[in-house]
Design an enzyme around this catalytic site. Structure first.
Site, PDB file in Angstrom:
ATOM      1  N   LYS A   1     -11.077  -1.701   3.190  1.00 31.95           N
ATOM      2  CA  LYS A   1     -10.796  -1.022   1.921  1.00 31.95           C
ATOM      3  C   LYS A   1     -11.740  -1.442   0.802  1.00 31.95           C
ATOM      4  CE  LYS A   1      -5.971  -0.416   3.202  1.00 31.95           C
ATOM      5  NZ  LYS A   1      -5.761  -1.373   4.297  1.00 31.95           N
TER       6      LYS A   1
ATOM      7  N   HIS B   1       0.822  -1.209   0.000  1.00 28.11           N
ATOM      8  CA  HIS B   1       0.000   0.000   0.000  1.00 28.11           C
ATOM      9  C   HIS B   1       0.857   1.261   0.000  1.00 28.11           C
ATOM     10  CE1 HIS B   1      -3.888  -1.922   0.521  1.00 28.11           C
ATOM     11  NE2 HIS B   1      -3.344  -2.728   1.405  1.00 28.11           N
TER      12      HIS B   1
ATOM     13  N   CYS C   1      -4.916 -26.231 -14.034  1.00 27.76           N
ATOM     14  CA  CYS C   1      -5.374 -27.567 -13.601  1.00 27.76           C
ATOM     15  C   CYS C   1      -5.371 -27.703 -12.083  1.00 27.76           C
ATOM     16  CB  CYS C   1      -4.532 -28.655 -14.254  1.00 27.76           C
ATOM     17  SG  CYS C   1      -3.013 -29.020 -13.358  1.00 27.76           S
TER      18      CYS C   1
ATOM     19  N   CYS D   1       1.012 -26.065 -16.499  1.00 24.49           N
ATOM     20  CA  CYS D   1       0.316 -24.762 -16.530  1.00 24.49           C
ATOM     21  C   CYS D   1       1.261 -23.605 -16.202  1.00 24.49           C
ATOM     22  CB  CYS D   1      -0.826 -24.720 -15.536  1.00 24.49           C
ATOM     23  SG  CYS D   1      -1.955 -26.091 -15.626  1.00 24.49           S
TER      24      CYS D   1
ATOM     25  N   ARG E   1      -8.014 -11.381   9.201  1.00 27.81           N
ATOM     26  CA  ARG E   1      -7.287 -10.205   9.700  1.00 27.81           C
ATOM     27  C   ARG E   1      -7.249 -10.270  11.236  1.00 27.81           C
ATOM     28  NH1 ARG E   1     -11.224  -8.889   6.088  1.00 27.81           N
ATOM     29  NH2 ARG E   1     -10.716  -7.722   4.201  1.00 27.81           N
TER      30      ARG E   1
HETATM   31  C1  FAD Z   1      -7.833 -10.592   4.028  1.00 24.42           C
HETATM   32  C2  FAD Z   1      -6.554  -9.874   4.297  1.00 24.42           C
HETATM   33  C3  FAD Z   1      -6.051  -8.954   3.378  1.00 24.42           C
HETATM   34  C4  FAD Z   1      -4.888  -8.264   3.639  1.00 24.42           C
HETATM   35  N1  FAD Z   1      -4.327  -7.497   2.659  1.00 24.42           N
HETATM   36  C5  FAD Z   1      -3.168  -6.862   2.889  1.00 24.42           C
HETATM   37  C6  FAD Z   1      -2.547  -6.118   1.859  1.00 24.42           C
HETATM   38  O1  FAD Z   1      -2.970  -6.140   0.716  1.00 24.42           O
HETATM   39  N2  FAD Z   1      -1.435  -5.413   2.166  1.00 24.42           N
HETATM   40  C7  FAD Z   1      -0.932  -5.369   3.423  1.00 24.42           C
HETATM   41  O2  FAD Z   1       0.031  -4.647   3.645  1.00 24.42           O
HETATM   42  N3  FAD Z   1      -1.441  -6.143   4.407  1.00 24.42           N
HETATM   43  C8  FAD Z   1      -2.547  -6.894   4.159  1.00 24.42           C
HETATM   44  N4  FAD Z   1      -3.079  -7.684   5.123  1.00 24.42           N
HETATM   45  C9  FAD Z   1      -2.436  -7.746   6.432  1.00 24.42           C
HETATM   46  C10 FAD Z   1      -1.247  -8.686   6.435  1.00 24.42           C
HETATM   47  O3  FAD Z   1      -1.559  -9.903   5.821  1.00 24.42           O
HETATM   48  C11 FAD Z   1      -0.843  -8.926   7.895  1.00 24.42           C
HETATM   49  O4  FAD Z   1      -0.720  -7.693   8.544  1.00 24.42           O
HETATM   50  C12 FAD Z   1       0.480  -9.659   8.005  1.00 24.42           C
HETATM   51  O5  FAD Z   1       0.484 -10.809   7.211  1.00 24.42           O
HETATM   52  C13 FAD Z   1       0.699 -10.031   9.461  1.00 24.42           C
HETATM   53  O6  FAD Z   1       1.827 -10.843   9.540  1.00 24.42           O
HETATM   54  P1  FAD Z   1       2.206 -11.568  10.900  1.00 24.42           P
HETATM   55  O7  FAD Z   1       3.521 -12.172  10.698  1.00 24.42           O
HETATM   56  O8  FAD Z   1       2.005 -10.604  12.027  1.00 24.42           O
HETATM   57  O9  FAD Z   1       1.046 -12.648  11.109  1.00 24.42           O
HETATM   58  P2  FAD Z   1       0.928 -14.145  10.565  1.00 24.42           P
HETATM   59  O10 FAD Z   1       1.308 -14.262   9.162  1.00 24.42           O
HETATM   60  O11 FAD Z   1      -0.435 -14.613  10.925  1.00 24.42           O
HETATM   61  O12 FAD Z   1       2.022 -14.911  11.396  1.00 24.42           O
HETATM   62  C14 FAD Z   1       1.855 -15.280  12.735  1.00 24.42           C
HETATM   63  C15 FAD Z   1       2.490 -16.633  12.900  1.00 24.42           C
HETATM   64  O13 FAD Z   1       2.509 -16.991  14.262  1.00 24.42           O
HETATM   65  C16 FAD Z   1       2.347 -18.388  14.348  1.00 24.42           C
HETATM   66  N5  FAD Z   1       1.917 -18.710  15.705  1.00 24.42           N
HETATM   67  C17 FAD Z   1       0.762 -18.356  16.306  1.00 24.42           C
HETATM   68  N6  FAD Z   1       0.726 -18.834  17.568  1.00 24.42           N
HETATM   69  C18 FAD Z   1       1.891 -19.493  17.763  1.00 24.42           C
HETATM   70  C19 FAD Z   1       2.452 -20.212  18.868  1.00 24.42           C
HETATM   71  N7  FAD Z   1       1.789 -20.343  20.028  1.00 24.42           N
HETATM   72  N8  FAD Z   1       3.669 -20.777  18.715  1.00 24.42           N
HETATM   73  C20 FAD Z   1       4.359 -20.660  17.547  1.00 24.42           C
HETATM   74  N9  FAD Z   1       3.862 -20.005  16.475  1.00 24.42           N
HETATM   75  C21 FAD Z   1       2.655 -19.418  16.582  1.00 24.42           C
HETATM   76  C22 FAD Z   1       1.289 -18.660  13.294  1.00 24.42           C
HETATM   77  O14 FAD Z   1       1.256 -20.010  12.889  1.00 24.42           O
HETATM   78  C23 FAD Z   1       1.701 -17.720  12.178  1.00 24.42           C
HETATM   79  O15 FAD Z   1       2.538 -18.334  11.221  1.00 24.42           O
HETATM   80  C24 FAD Z   1      -4.224  -8.445   4.868  1.00 24.42           C
HETATM   81  C25 FAD Z   1      -4.710  -9.388   5.789  1.00 24.42           C
HETATM   82  C26 FAD Z   1      -5.825 -10.130   5.479  1.00 24.42           C
HETATM   83  C27 FAD Z   1      -6.252 -11.214   6.397  1.00 24.42           C
END
Ligand code: FAD
Length: 486
Positions: free
Chosen positions: A256, A56, A440, A405, A317
């Protein structure tokens, strides 16, 4: 059997998503013992894999918030990161469309927000210029906010690239290791995981939607993180010509709105909606919800052909009960909480890493640079020339096509197996090479990938997990035949 890790880890990061892995890679520049604990069988399997993949510009968040500051800062780091790590990033620009006069003040408000947030390349464009840029838009459009700084990336490849590069730089990545309990004791932390007991000087909570549970393990129990699901449909690459940039509509209170976007690899993607749900792990999709989204998306781009739908997916989210993201180090010395990192967390993740790095420094963690830090990571997916002569029966792995593919070769799959992260499922191969992501959807290449994995890992093919089977939760998805009727 639970193992006991005697050595004191400097920094223990909980969560191998795009946030935790950006932090790991950033601090892997220094002589420290850094450990990432991830409960899933692979990195990037939380909401880092299931999102819009948009980098973004930073105009939609309230000026003065962490979201706004870190989104703009993160966006500016992407080009350099992609040059180093080759996960794929393309500056496409984005457009927020207004269809009615009463929506125009919202465009003005977003423009003003963006300027206050320091976003460059922002302006409102009128219908004529808009339709020249994007001829397949609904001709009823009035105006749009253009943001030149926005782009698209491959979020799961970003996580994989960060993890591979962190590993090369000495980070200790422990998969299938769930943190079950944490006890602050004598100025350090004792962690109990599903595999072992560990001791760490610093803990960084990057557990995404489960970050409230991790915080509660050390007695910080006022945070609630709830899932707000977003569903998507992916269309075939022959629909990609319909848009060049990311197409939004004027946003609502919940987010959004439904976007239509080219993906990094040339598909067309529609989504996401915003549903408040109860189950943090429910990333299912259903045809009824997707039908509504398709109707809304046609308001922006009427001409896409749903008979070309390939698949659907959803991500949750992590929406917290706080107004802004929490990046907090104040309650328990050495424990850094990252709570509610929802959108634009993918964009902001590189800047979040810099912020956490600064916090660790303030806490007195000695940061002695590693002279041999390796910033580069080579891509797995090779660009194929127009005259690429791949063949289903070739003996040369670099010409031997496994996935028709997406033109994935045996060499690419072998490469992804050799990068230090255990790759044991069709999904793990798919997210690294795109084998199974094409028309596929793995019907042709699935058995071929399975056979290759079985040979390389020396395990019976029945032990190789199929699509979605290695995930800790079962996912119910709308059927492709139903998507194609929408
Ligand atoms: C529908 C949607 C659309 C979005 N679109 C955008 C976008 O276009 N652009 C943008 O900038 N952001 C976007 N976001 C936001 C973005 O995806 C997130 O902010 C970002 O991926 C968060 O990353 P993270 O590493 O914090 O979380 P996550 O990727 O969820 O990682 C957290 C990790 O912690 C692990 N975990 C949890 N509990 C434990 C435990 N007890 N022990 C060990 N491991 C654990 C989980 O397995 C997971 O792998 C979007 C989110 C969603 C859901």
């Amino acid at each position: 059997m639970i193992r006991e890790t005697v050595n004191l880890i400097d920094v223990c990061i909980i969560g191998g998503g795009v946030v935790g892995l950006n932090i790991a890679r950033e601090i892997s520049r220094y002589r420290l013992h850094v450990c990432v604990l991830e409960k899933e069988e692979d990195v990037g399997r939380g909401c880092s894999k299931a999102n819009s993949g948009i980098v973004h510009g930073g105009y939609s968040d309230e000026p003065g918030t962490l979201k706004a500051e870190l989104c703009v800062a993160g966006n500016r780091l992407y080009e350099q990161l992609d040059r180093e790590l080759h996960f794929g990033y393309r500056k496409t620009g984005s457009l927020v469309l207004a269809f009615a006069a009463e929506e125009l003040p919202t465009l003005e408000k977003l423009l003003e927000n963006g300027r206050k947030n320091g976003v460059t390349g922002l302006r409102i464009i009128e219908r004529q210029e808009l339709l020249l840029r994007e001829p397949h838009l609904n001709p009823a459009v009035l105006a749009a906010l253009l943001c030149e700084a926005a782009g698209v990336t491959s979020p799961y490849e970003f996580s994989i690239a960060l993890a591979e590069n962190s590993l090369v730089n000495g980070v200790d990545l422990r998969l299938q290791e769930e943190v079950l309990a944490i006890e602050p004791l004598g100025g350090e932390f004792h962690l109990k995981t599903s595999q072992e007991s560990l001791r760490a000087k610093f803990v960084v909570n990057c557990a995404g939607i489960f970050s409230d549970r991790i915080a509660a393990m050390v007695g910080i129990d006022e945070y609630r993180v709830s899932p707000r699901r977003g569903q998507y449909v992916i269309l075939d690459k022959d629909q990609n010509h319909l848009v060049q940039s990311v197409i939004f509509q004027v946003p609502s209170r919940l987010g959004k709105g439904i976007l239509v976007t080219p993906t990094l690899h040339g598909n067309l993607m529609i989504g996401p909606n915003a549903e408040e749900i109860d189950d943090k792990t429910d990333v299912g999709t259903d045809a009824e919800t997707l039908a509504n989204m398709v109707t809304q998306a046609r308001r922006s781009v009427p001409g896409f052909d749903m008979r070309k739908a390939l698949t659907s997916f959803a991500g949750n989210r992590p929406v917290s009960n706080q107004k802004d993201w929490v990046i907090d180090d104040s309650r328990i010395p050495g424990f850094i909480n990252l709570i509610g990192i929802d959108s634009p967390g993918l964009t902001a993740a590189p800047a979040i890493a810099c912020k956490v790095f600064a916090i660790l420094q303030q806490h007195g963690l000695t940061m002695e640079p590693k002279p041999d830090f390796q910033p580069q990571r080579l891509p797995i997916i090779r660009k194929k020339a127009a005259d690429f002569a791949g063949d289903l029966n070739a003996t040369d792995p670099s010409l031997h096509i496994i996935c028709r593919c997406e033109q994935v070769t045996e060499a690419e799959i072998l490469d992804c197996l050799s990068r230090g992260i255990p790759v044991r499922s069709l999904d793990a191969v798919k997210f690294r090479t795109r084998a199974g992501m094409g028309r596929c959807q793995g019907a042709f290449c699935g058995p071929r990938v399975r056979e290759l994995l079985s040979r390389e890992l020396a395990v019976p093919s029945t032990e190789i997990c199929g699509k979605g089977e290695c995930s800790s939760t079962l996912v119910k998805r709308a059927r492709r035949s139903d998507l194609q009727k929408l």
